[in-house]
Design a protein around this motif. Structure first.
Motif, short mmCIF file in Angstrom:
data_model
loop_
_atom_site.label_atom_id
_atom_site.label_comp_id
_atom_site.label_asym_id
_atom_site.label_seq_id
_atom_site.Cartn_x
_atom_site.Cartn_y
_atom_site.Cartn_z
N ASP A 80 -2.60 -10.02 -23.35
CA ASP A 80 -2.60 -10.93 -22.20
C ASP A 80 -2.74 -10.14 -20.91
N ASP A 110 -3.97 -11.02 -18.00
CA ASP A 110 -3.56 -11.78 -16.82
C ASP A 110 -2.05 -11.76 -16.66
N VAL A 141 -0.96 -8.37 -15.41
CA VAL A 141 -1.22 -8.21 -13.97
C VAL A 141 -0.17 -8.95 -13.16
N ARG A 142 0.14 -10.19 -13.54
CA ARG A 142 1.15 -10.95 -12.82
C ARG A 142 2.51 -10.25 -12.85
N GLU A 146 -3.22 -8.38 -6.37
CA GLU A 146 -3.60 -9.06 -7.60
C GLU A 146 -5.12 -9.07 -7.76
N ARG A 147 -5.84 -9.28 -6.63
CA ARG A 147 -7.30 -9.28 -6.68
C ARG A 147 -7.83 -7.92 -7.12
N ARG A 152 -7.09 -7.35 -10.86
CA ARG A 152 -7.98 -8.14 -11.71
C ARG A 152 -9.39 -7.55 -11.72
#
Length: 233
Positions: free
Chosen positions: A33, A35, A38-39, A66-67, A70
């Motif tokens: 996962d 995403d 990253v979170r 976060e950008r 990602r």
């Protein structure tokens, strides 16, 4: 878990381990996962911020981090990586000035005859010459534009390994605002001829890929690779 060195494992390894320092974090790229990772990383980075800091100041910074994360994950996925690793400073701040990825690679067996030349009957042998390995694995990845390419070979956990170090110039059109120092360790997968693992490190140092910080980071990465071990489950 590392296999018992006294026991010959059946078949190729199913994984690998290395002694990752606590201030580095793993982000899955192809599986798992990413995403969620990253979170979690962003949340950890901002958990150290005092509660009296206005939210309207934090939100743009959090969104930008976060950008960037990602984007880094997407680039690693586009390059075929399995996972990537990033350093986190003691205060929880994510440092994107250095990272490394782990990717699979494959070199097909070469057709050879008894004397090493072409075999009209199509006989093959695994590629084992380190220079040939470097050429085949690293061809076409932009290395022609790199400066001071250094190649060496040896072993990592008993397997043939090739090391390449180079400086890649800045390329603003591709989003590379600074030149970077890059080191790759290419390790042959035991029991699976032609299959390799590429552990690729990159740092911009303190803004100069040949500065003292970059030198220290490269030394750290090479030391990390001495802890690399194949694992069988």
């Amino acid at each position: 878990m590392t296999a018992d060195p006294g026991i010959a494992p059946d078949g190729p390894p199913t994984g690998y381990t290395f002694l990752l320092p606590e201030d580095w974090v793993r982000i899955p790229v192809r599986y798992g996962d990413p995403d969620g990772a990253v979170r979690s990383l962003v949340a950890s980075a901002f958990a150290q911020v005092p509660s009296d800091v206005p939210r309207d100041r934090l939100t743009p910074l959090r969104l930008e981090l976060e950008r960037r994360l990602r984007k880094a994950v997407a680039e690693a996925r586009g390059a075929g990586a399995l996972e990537m690793y990033l350093p986190v400073k003691l205060a929880g701040e994510v440092n994107l000035g250095a990272s490394f990825t782990v990717s699979p690679a494959r070199i097909p067996s070469r057709t050879t005859g008894p004397g090493g030349g072409a075999d009209p009957e199509g006989g093959t042998r695994p590629v084992s010459d380190s220079a040939e390995i470097a050429v085949q694995l690293l061809a076409g990845d932009g290395a022609a534009g790199a400066a001071d390419v250094e190649l060496s070979s040896g072993e990592i956990d008993g397997a043939l390994a090739v090391r390449r170090e180079r400086v890649v110039p800045a390329d603003p059109e591709r989003g590379m605002e600074l030149a970077s120092r890059r080191v790759e360790h290419l390790v042959a997968v035991p029991g699976d001829a032609g299959r390799w693992l590429v552990v690729a490190f990159s740092t911009v140092g303190a803004g100069d890929p040949r500065d003292d910080l970059a030198d220290a980071m490269v030394e750290w990465f090479d030391a990390l690779m001495t802890t690399f071990r194949w694992s069988w489950t």
